[in-house]
Design an enzyme around this catalytic site. Structure first.
Site, PDB file in Angstrom:
ATOM      1  N   ASP A 147     -98.896 -28.488  52.695  1.00  0.00           N
ATOM      2  CA  ASP A 147     -98.994 -28.730  51.282  1.00  0.00           C
ATOM      3  C   ASP A 147    -100.520 -28.873  50.948  1.00  0.00           C
ATOM      4  O   ASP A 147    -100.980 -29.709  50.117  1.00  0.00           O
ATOM      5  CB  ASP A 147     -98.287 -30.029  50.720  1.00  0.00           C
ATOM      6  CG  ASP A 147     -98.420 -30.215  49.368  1.00  0.00           C
ATOM      7  OD1 ASP A 147     -98.104 -31.151  48.599  1.00  0.00           O
ATOM      8  OD2 ASP A 147     -98.634 -29.010  48.471  1.00  0.00           O
ATOM      9  N   ASP A 176     -94.998 -25.900  50.580  1.00  0.00           N
ATOM     10  CA  ASP A 176     -94.927 -26.082  49.221  1.00  0.00           C
ATOM     11  C   ASP A 176     -95.634 -24.898  48.567  1.00  0.00           C
ATOM     12  O   ASP A 176     -96.591 -24.449  49.127  1.00  0.00           O
ATOM     13  CB  ASP A 176     -95.569 -27.290  48.741  1.00  0.00           C
ATOM     14  CG  ASP A 176     -95.421 -27.797  47.252  1.00  0.00           C
ATOM     15  OD1 ASP A 176     -96.264 -28.704  47.048  1.00  0.00           O
ATOM     16  OD2 ASP A 176     -94.617 -27.362  46.767  1.00  0.00           O
ATOM     17  N   ASN A 177     -95.544 -24.546  47.224  1.00  0.00           N
ATOM     18  CA  ASN A 177     -96.455 -23.795  46.440  1.00  0.00           C
ATOM     19  C   ASN A 177     -96.548 -22.461  46.829  1.00  0.00           C
ATOM     20  O   ASN A 177     -97.880 -21.607  46.600  1.00  0.00           O
ATOM     21  CB  ASN A 177     -97.894 -24.461  46.457  1.00  0.00           C
ATOM     22  CG  ASN A 177     -97.760 -25.599  46.116  1.00  0.00           C
ATOM     23  OD1 ASN A 177     -98.291 -26.641  46.789  1.00  0.00           O
ATOM     24  ND2 ASN A 177     -97.366 -26.043  44.797  1.00  0.00           N
TER      25      ASN A 177
END
Ligand SMILES: O=C(NCCO)c1cc(-c2ccc(F)cc2)cc(O)c1O
Ligand SMILES: [Mg+2]
Length: 214
Positions: A141, A169-170
């Site tokens: 992250d 994440d992302n």
């Protein structure tokens, strides 16, 4: 003394959450980010997916890349069995200073080791400096252009156990195209995409869960 968003987030935790109660810290941050100021925590929607992955895995040794204010650090640490530990790396000293206080307010500091510095320098030190054999779980992250180089570093340093889980994440927003291309095409990983939304918004985002096959 200039007020910053992380400091205002910390103040909201100290005002609205109960010391030693991780869930109250998590909801105080989510409330602050929904109603006062957006901040780049993994958030409640993707956070529930993170929770389910951690709960199912019950990792003994976990690594988080990118602490920010400690929101996901608390989400992960609260689910760890006694004796299990989470090492979290943060490059930005101002973020790290706030995260330490958030982690302590939640009462999970005994399960967490927050290390300040660049992940590219710290990962090769995991074995001899931090006494890590291998990681069971890695939550990515941090800077999105570091996901792939740091994953390669973890492989090269022999830090991934066979069956270790990487959760990123992302992968849509802001996006990690090189990482996605690598991990989805590598025969050494089994990957699955969990569609969700960018924290506190309706924008599409998601988590990529990848099992290291050795
Ligand atoms: O950069 C990020 N993390 C590393 C910090 O050192 C990050 C950014 C964003 C984001 C920002 C700006 C926007 F417009 C959209 C997304 C979201 C996240 O979840 C993140 O983790
Ligand atoms: Mg993120």
């Amino acid at each position: 003394t200039r007020s910053t968003r992380p400091k205002r987030l910390l103040r909201a935790v100290q005002k609205n959450a109960t010391r030693g109660d991780p869930l109250s810290v998590i909801s105080a941050i989510d409330h602050f980010c929904r109603h006062s100021e957006w901040a780049m925590n993994v958030g409640d929607e993707k956070g529930s997916i993170l929770d389910s992955v951690v709960s199912e895995l019950n990792p003994n040794t976990s690594l988080e890349l990118g602490t920010y204010c400690g929101y996901s650090t608390v989400r992960i640490a609260r689910l760890l069995p006694p004796g299990a530990r989470l090492i979290t790396l943060e490059f930005n000293p101002d973020y790290a200073a706030v995260a330490r206080q958030v982690i302590s307010w939640a009462g999970v500091q005994d399960k967490v080791e927050l290390v300040e510095g660049p992940s590219g320098d710290l990962i090769p030190q995991m074995k001899e400096r931090f006494g890590v054999e291998t990681f069971d779980f890695v939550f990515l992250d941090h800077w999105k252009d570091r996901y792939l180089p740091d994953t390669n570093l973890l492989e090269e340093c022999g830090l991934l156990r066979k069956g270790a889980v990487l959760l990123a994440d992302n992968v849509i927003c802001p996006g990690t195209p090189e990482y996605l291309a690598y991990i989805r095409n590598s025969p050494r990983y089994e990957s699955r995409y969990f569609q969700s939304h960018l924290e506190y918004t309706k924008v599409e985002d998601g988590l990529e869960k990848s099992v290291f096959l050795g």
